[in-house]
Write an enzyme that holds these catalytic residues in place. Structure first.
Site, mmCIF file in Angstrom:
data_model
loop_
_atom_site.group_PDB
_atom_site.id
_atom_site.type_symbol
_atom_site.label_atom_id
_atom_site.label_comp_id
_atom_site.label_asym_id
_atom_site.label_seq_id
_atom_site.Cartn_x
_atom_site.Cartn_y
_atom_site.Cartn_z
ATOM 1 N N GLU A 1 5.962 -19.355 20.016
ATOM 2 C CA GLU A 1 5.074 -19.485 18.909
ATOM 3 C C GLU A 1 4.103 -18.417 18.917
ATOM 4 O O GLU A 1 4.068 -17.482 19.752
ATOM 5 C CB GLU A 1 4.186 -20.735 19.546
ATOM 6 C CG GLU A 1 5.044 -22.160 19.460
ATOM 7 C CD GLU A 1 4.992 -22.922 18.088
ATOM 8 O OE1 GLU A 1 5.220 -22.117 17.222
ATOM 9 O OE2 GLU A 1 5.063 -24.070 18.125
ATOM 10 N N HIS B 1 7.777 -18.416 14.082
ATOM 11 C CA HIS B 1 8.562 -18.498 15.752
ATOM 12 C C HIS B 1 10.002 -18.433 15.613
ATOM 13 O O HIS B 1 10.536 -18.617 14.551
ATOM 14 C CB HIS B 1 7.919 -19.746 16.346
ATOM 15 C CG HIS B 1 8.658 -21.086 15.576
ATOM 16 N ND1 HIS B 1 7.980 -22.567 15.761
ATOM 17 C CD2 HIS B 1 9.799 -21.418 15.257
ATOM 18 C CE1 HIS B 1 8.765 -23.148 15.318
ATOM 19 N NE2 HIS B 1 9.778 -22.772 14.968
ATOM 20 N N ASN C 1 5.819 -20.907 10.875
ATOM 21 C CA ASN C 1 4.644 -19.809 11.200
ATOM 22 C C ASN C 1 5.267 -18.646 11.995
ATOM 23 O O ASN C 1 4.658 -17.812 12.504
ATOM 24 C CB ASN C 1 3.801 -20.620 12.216
ATOM 25 C CG ASN C 1 4.701 -21.300 13.601
ATOM 26 O OD1 ASN C 1 6.028 -20.881 13.795
ATOM 27 N ND2 ASN C 1 4.010 -21.731 14.450
ATOM 28 N N ASP D 1 16.394 -23.180 22.819
ATOM 29 C CA ASP D 1 15.223 -24.123 23.403
ATOM 30 C C ASP D 1 15.716 -25.632 23.466
ATOM 31 O O ASP D 1 16.737 -25.877 23.110
ATOM 32 C CB ASP D 1 14.310 -23.754 22.385
ATOM 33 C CG ASP D 1 14.564 -23.602 20.786
ATOM 34 O OD1 ASP D 1 15.911 -24.216 20.602
ATOM 35 O OD2 ASP D 1 13.864 -23.477 20.085
HETATM 36 C C1 GLP Z 1 12.705 -25.250 15.352
HETATM 37 C C2 GLP Z 1 13.674 -24.586 16.231
HETATM 38 C C3 GLP Z 1 13.992 -23.199 15.991
HETATM 39 C C4 GLP Z 1 14.221 -23.143 14.395
HETATM 40 C C5 GLP Z 1 13.195 -23.563 13.503
HETATM 41 C C6 GLP Z 1 13.394 -23.589 12.063
HETATM 42 O O1 GLP Z 1 11.351 -25.252 15.883
HETATM 43 N N1 GLP Z 1 13.169 -24.283 17.712
HETATM 44 O O2 GLP Z 1 14.728 -22.284 16.510
HETATM 45 O O3 GLP Z 1 14.450 -21.867 13.971
HETATM 46 O O4 GLP Z 1 12.695 -24.834 13.777
HETATM 47 O O5 GLP Z 1 13.924 -24.681 11.664
HETATM 48 P P1 GLP Z 1 14.509 -25.136 10.381
HETATM 49 O O6 GLP Z 1 15.951 -24.207 10.275
HETATM 50 O O7 GLP Z 1 14.696 -26.548 10.500
HETATM 51 O O8 GLP Z 1 13.491 -24.650 9.466
#
Ligand code: GLP
Length: 248
Positions: free
Chosen positions: A143, A138, A136, A67
């Site tokens: 989302e 995702h 959440n 992404d």
């Molecule tokens: C972001 C990314 C995701 C990631 C998520 C969790 O929103 N788009 O790909 O898995 O955050 O992030 P973290 O690893 O910092 O908790």
């Protein structure tokens, strides 16, 4: 689904890096689906260390990231392209032409989504997809919603994601993340692109993710918890630290 229980973040990172290394050693021209966020940082650090020791060669690897924020230039401080470049790609011998991340500045969003789908298809699909887990539920930026979105799409980020990620966009005097600095939309690979990966490696760390780990991997399969769809994939490995697994 295989679950590996790691002691802590470092142990999770080493275990996941071992699995990715094995993939690259067994198939030097692997297509890796890669993720951003705090979770994979330790994995990338470990892979860089093994590369420097001469144990890993990324010259045949293709990387396709999940992404990117819409509206951020590739070199903007918070862009995922820059995150990947600084934390991983600039430190290994992967070829620049083998790196793929959605273009946050693309003028035509629909054309950019179609281009990205073609990139994934053209690479022959993803051999191993690394995933973090959003608070959440995702995955990528898929989302929670009424339906699983299949293909690469442009998505409006939910308030909870904006709150969770705004810390990367600076902090106000009272320590809050600067949500108003954060883009409201992003591009993300769709659920089908992720589910078509031949193998999926999910990493999760910390007590704050414990509840969503339980819902995602042991709860109902629903687009309200996008990661729950992974229960339908036949080769998922979850590497989580003890605190992330404490509600199981
Ligand atoms: C972001 C990314 C995701 C990631 C998520 C969790 O929103 N788009 O790909 O898995 O955050 O992030 P973290 O690893 O910092 O908790």
């Amino acid at each position: 689904m295989r679950i590996y229980r790691a002691k802590d973040y470092e142990d999770m990172s080493r275990k996941a890096a071992n699995i990715l290394s094995a993939q690259v050693i067994l198939k030097p021209n692997s297509v890796l689906g890669l993720a951003t966020g705090e979770s994979p940082l330790g994995v990338y650090r470990q892979l860089v260390e093994w590369y420097r020791k001469g144990d890993l060669d990324f010259s045949g690897v293709t990387a396709i990231n999940l992404d990117e924020y819409q509206g951020l230039a590739p070199d903007a401080a918070q862009s995922y392209r820059r995150f990947m470049w600084e934390n991983f790609f600039s430190r290994i011998n992967i070829r620049p032409e083998n790196l793929h991340i959605p273009d946050g500045l693309a003028e035509d969003a629909q054309a950019e989504c179609e281009r990205y789908e073609a990139v994934i298809r053209g690479a022959g699909g993803i051999d191993m997809q690394l995933l973090g887990l959003g608070h959440n539920g995702h995955i990528g930026f898929n989302e929670p919603g009424a339906a699983f979105e299949k293909e690469t799409h442009r998505v409006a980020l939910t308030q909870s994601t904006i709150e969770a990620n705004s810390r990367f966009f600076g902090r106000s005097a009272d320590g809050q993340g600067l949500a108003e600095q954060m883009p409201s939309h992003a591009y993300t690979m769709g659920i089908r692109s992720i589910m078509q990966a031949r193998r999926i490696l999910v990493i999760v760390s910390g007590a704050r993710k414990a509840e969503i780990v339980k819902r995602a991997f042991f709860g109902a399969i629903t687009p309200e918890v996008p990661a729950s769809v992974l229960q339908l994939h036949n080769d998922v490995t979850l590497v989580a630290d003890a605190t992330a697994l404490e509600q199981l």
